[in-house]
Design a protein around this motif. Structure first.
Motif, mmCIF file in Angstrom:
data_model
loop_
_atom_site.group_PDB
_atom_site.id
_atom_site.type_symbol
_atom_site.label_atom_id
_atom_site.label_comp_id
_atom_site.label_asym_id
_atom_site.label_seq_id
_atom_site.Cartn_x
_atom_site.Cartn_y
_atom_site.Cartn_z
ATOM 1 N N LEU A 115 0.840 -1.188 0.000
ATOM 2 C CA LEU A 115 0.000 0.000 0.000
ATOM 3 C C LEU A 115 0.879 1.243 0.000
ATOM 4 O O LEU A 115 2.002 1.222 0.487
ATOM 5 C CB LEU A 115 -0.921 0.001 1.222
ATOM 6 C CG LEU A 115 -1.934 -1.150 1.322
ATOM 7 C CD1 LEU A 115 -2.906 -0.889 2.455
ATOM 8 C CD2 LEU A 115 -2.685 -1.352 0.012
ATOM 9 N N GLU B 157 -1.248 8.270 -1.687
ATOM 10 C CA GLU B 157 -2.477 7.461 -1.734
ATOM 11 C C GLU B 157 -3.408 7.886 -2.863
ATOM 12 O O GLU B 157 -3.889 7.051 -3.642
ATOM 13 C CB GLU B 157 -3.194 7.551 -0.386
ATOM 14 C CG GLU B 157 -4.399 6.636 -0.293
ATOM 15 C CD GLU B 157 -4.954 6.570 1.114
ATOM 16 O OE1 GLU B 157 -6.121 6.146 1.251
ATOM 17 O OE2 GLU B 157 -4.227 6.940 2.058
ATOM 18 N N GLN C 67 -4.315 5.600 -6.253
ATOM 19 C CA GLN C 67 -5.670 5.168 -6.597
ATOM 20 C C GLN C 67 -6.070 5.666 -7.982
ATOM 21 O O GLN C 67 -6.718 4.937 -8.747
ATOM 22 C CB GLN C 67 -6.659 5.658 -5.544
ATOM 23 C CG GLN C 67 -6.553 4.934 -4.219
ATOM 24 C CD GLN C 67 -7.843 4.996 -3.417
ATOM 25 O OE1 GLN C 67 -8.874 5.409 -3.915
ATOM 26 N NE2 GLN C 67 -7.792 4.568 -2.177
ATOM 27 N N GLU D 134 -6.445 -1.500 6.878
ATOM 28 C CA GLU D 134 -6.149 -0.646 5.729
ATOM 29 C C GLU D 134 -6.158 -1.452 4.431
ATOM 30 O O GLU D 134 -6.698 -0.999 3.409
ATOM 31 C CB GLU D 134 -4.788 0.024 5.921
ATOM 32 C CG GLU D 134 -4.458 1.056 4.861
ATOM 33 C CD GLU D 134 -3.106 1.700 5.106
ATOM 34 O OE1 GLU D 134 -2.800 2.693 4.419
ATOM 35 O OE2 GLU D 134 -2.350 1.196 5.962
ATOM 36 N N GLN D 135 -5.586 -2.654 4.481
ATOM 37 C CA GLN D 135 -5.588 -3.500 3.292
ATOM 38 C C GLN D 135 -7.012 -3.905 2.912
ATOM 39 O O GLN D 135 -7.381 -3.869 1.740
ATOM 40 C CB GLN D 135 -4.739 -4.743 3.533
ATOM 41 C CG GLN D 135 -3.243 -4.500 3.550
ATOM 42 C CD GLN D 135 -2.466 -5.788 3.736
ATOM 43 O OE1 GLN D 135 -2.946 -6.734 4.375
ATOM 44 N NE2 GLN D 135 -1.261 -5.833 3.209
ATOM 45 N N GLN E 246 -9.704 -2.333 3.478
ATOM 46 C CA GLN E 246 -10.398 -1.156 2.941
ATOM 47 C C GLN E 246 -10.038 -0.957 1.463
ATOM 48 O O GLN E 246 -10.915 -0.681 0.633
ATOM 49 C CB GLN E 246 -10.029 0.087 3.743
ATOM 50 C CG GLN E 246 -10.737 1.352 3.260
ATOM 51 C CD GLN E 246 -10.356 2.563 4.100
ATOM 52 O OE1 GLN E 246 -9.662 2.456 5.100
ATOM 53 N NE2 GLN E 246 -10.823 3.733 3.675
ATOM 54 N N TRP E 247 -8.756 -1.139 1.121
ATOM 55 C CA TRP E 247 -8.333 -0.992 -0.271
ATOM 56 C C TRP E 247 -8.959 -2.075 -1.148
ATOM 57 O O TRP E 247 -9.393 -1.803 -2.256
ATOM 58 C CB TRP E 247 -6.797 -1.058 -0.350
ATOM 59 C CG TRP E 247 -6.158 0.291 -0.295
ATOM 60 C CD1 TRP E 247 -6.131 1.136 0.776
ATOM 61 C CD2 TRP E 247 -5.484 0.955 -1.361
ATOM 62 N NE1 TRP E 247 -5.462 2.289 0.446
ATOM 63 C CE2 TRP E 247 -5.045 2.205 -0.851
ATOM 64 C CE3 TRP E 247 -5.185 0.628 -2.673
ATOM 65 C CZ2 TRP E 247 -4.346 3.124 -1.631
ATOM 66 C CZ3 TRP E 247 -4.478 1.536 -3.451
ATOM 67 C CH2 TRP E 247 -4.065 2.771 -2.936
ATOM 68 N N GLU F 208 -12.678 -1.037 -1.562
ATOM 69 C CA GLU F 208 -12.905 0.176 -2.345
ATOM 70 C C GLU F 208 -12.588 -0.034 -3.821
ATOM 71 O O GLU F 208 -13.305 0.460 -4.696
ATOM 72 C CB GLU F 208 -12.065 1.329 -1.784
ATOM 73 C CG GLU F 208 -12.559 1.887 -0.462
ATOM 74 C CD GLU F 208 -11.728 3.047 0.025
ATOM 75 O OE1 GLU F 208 -10.717 3.381 -0.647
ATOM 76 O OE2 GLU F 208 -12.077 3.624 1.062
#
Length: 280
Positions: free
Chosen positions: A141, A147, A151, A174-175, A177-178, A181
């Motif tokens: 990430l 960030e 993206q 966090e992972q 969430q990525w 998303e």
């Protein structure tokens, strides 16, 4: 002069040939090779490189893809050349009648660079490969300041029909969430990190609560028989690593016969045998 001595002279002349600088699609010097030497090098390396790691379903009955490992450790100056080689291998399989998806690992800082994304987009478009054959493997990430740019780069490439996988997945918030998303198609879990009995089930619980519905689990780095059991506990969809099959050249990938894979894999770890009546 004997054939052996002529070969020696040829190799020595090639080794001592002075290199000239060329520039990549980003406008920076990257290989230090003349265009002719670059073409010769690519022609040779594409045929000989042992860097395609086969991916199988967890039963070992079907080849489901490959990871182009040289890209994992590629420097910035090697990135575009190796990415081109990875695309060329996928094209080689496709034109040979094998639908073998290829995962091409990319460092996150390259995806935050508009110049690199432009170059990668051009290479993908010029390959003319069908949707579903090219996957970007995100190695980590981004830092907070990269960030948004990362993206944006990923979304630009996704619009070209490229699939997205997150390598080295550990289950952090966090992972997850990525993954959610960006609606990633795959997450890769290193089985060396799951050798404690409770970890696979705990990680599975985290994944099931947060991952996107179409996201598949890839169990990577299988080297022990226990890793295969943990991959089963993790309900992995795909497996790869030394226990399954070591990296191959692009031509060797074409020679993999699905009907023989399970036989080769299960010689390393026993499975239930039927009795004389045919019952297990």
């Amino acid at each position: 002069m004997s054939p052996k001595s002529r070969l020696y002279t040829l190799v020595k002349a090639w080794k001592n040939k002075p290199f000239q600088e060329v520039r990549d699609a980003c406008g920076e010097p990257w290989l230090g090779l003349s265009s002719q030497a670059l073409e010769e090098h690519q022609s040779w390396s594409k045929r000989q490189a042992i860097g395609h790691e086969p991916i199988f379903n967890c039963k070992g009955t079907k080849l489901t893809g490959s990871v182009f490992r040289p890209l994992i450790t590629a420097s910035d100056t090697q990135l575009l050349r190796l990415f081109m080689e990875g695309l060329d291998s996928i094209t080689y399989w496709y034109r040979s009648g094998r639908f073998i998806p290829g995962i091409l690992p990319i460092p996150i800082h390259a995806l935050a660079s508009s110049e690199y994304v432009d170059a990668l987009s051009d290479l993908i478009l010029n390959s003319r490969l069908p949707v579903g054959l090219v996957t970007l493997g995100i190695q980590s990430l981004p830092q907070a300041q990269l960030e948004d740019a990362s993206q944006e780069g990923l979304l630009r490439l996704r619009r070209l029909g490229v699939l997205l996988h997150l390598l080295q997945f550990s289950g952090s918030a966090e992972q997850l969430q990525w993954v959610e998303e960006l609606q990633m198609e795959g997450i890769h879990v290193d089985m060396a990190q799951c050798r404690q009995p409770e970890l696979p089930l705990e990680l599975l619980s985290q994944i099931q609560h947060s991952k996107h519905a179409r996201t598949q689990i890839y169990a990577s780095n299988l080297t022990l028989v226990k890793d295969l059991s943990n991959a089963s506990l993790l309900q992995a969809d795909h497996c790869y690593g030394g226990l399954m099959m070591p990296p191959l050249s692009r031509h060797q990938m074409l020679q993999i016969n699905d009907s023989r894979i399970a036989k080769a894999i299960f010689t390393f770890h026993p499975h239930p045998q039927p009795n004389q009546n045919g019952d297990k």
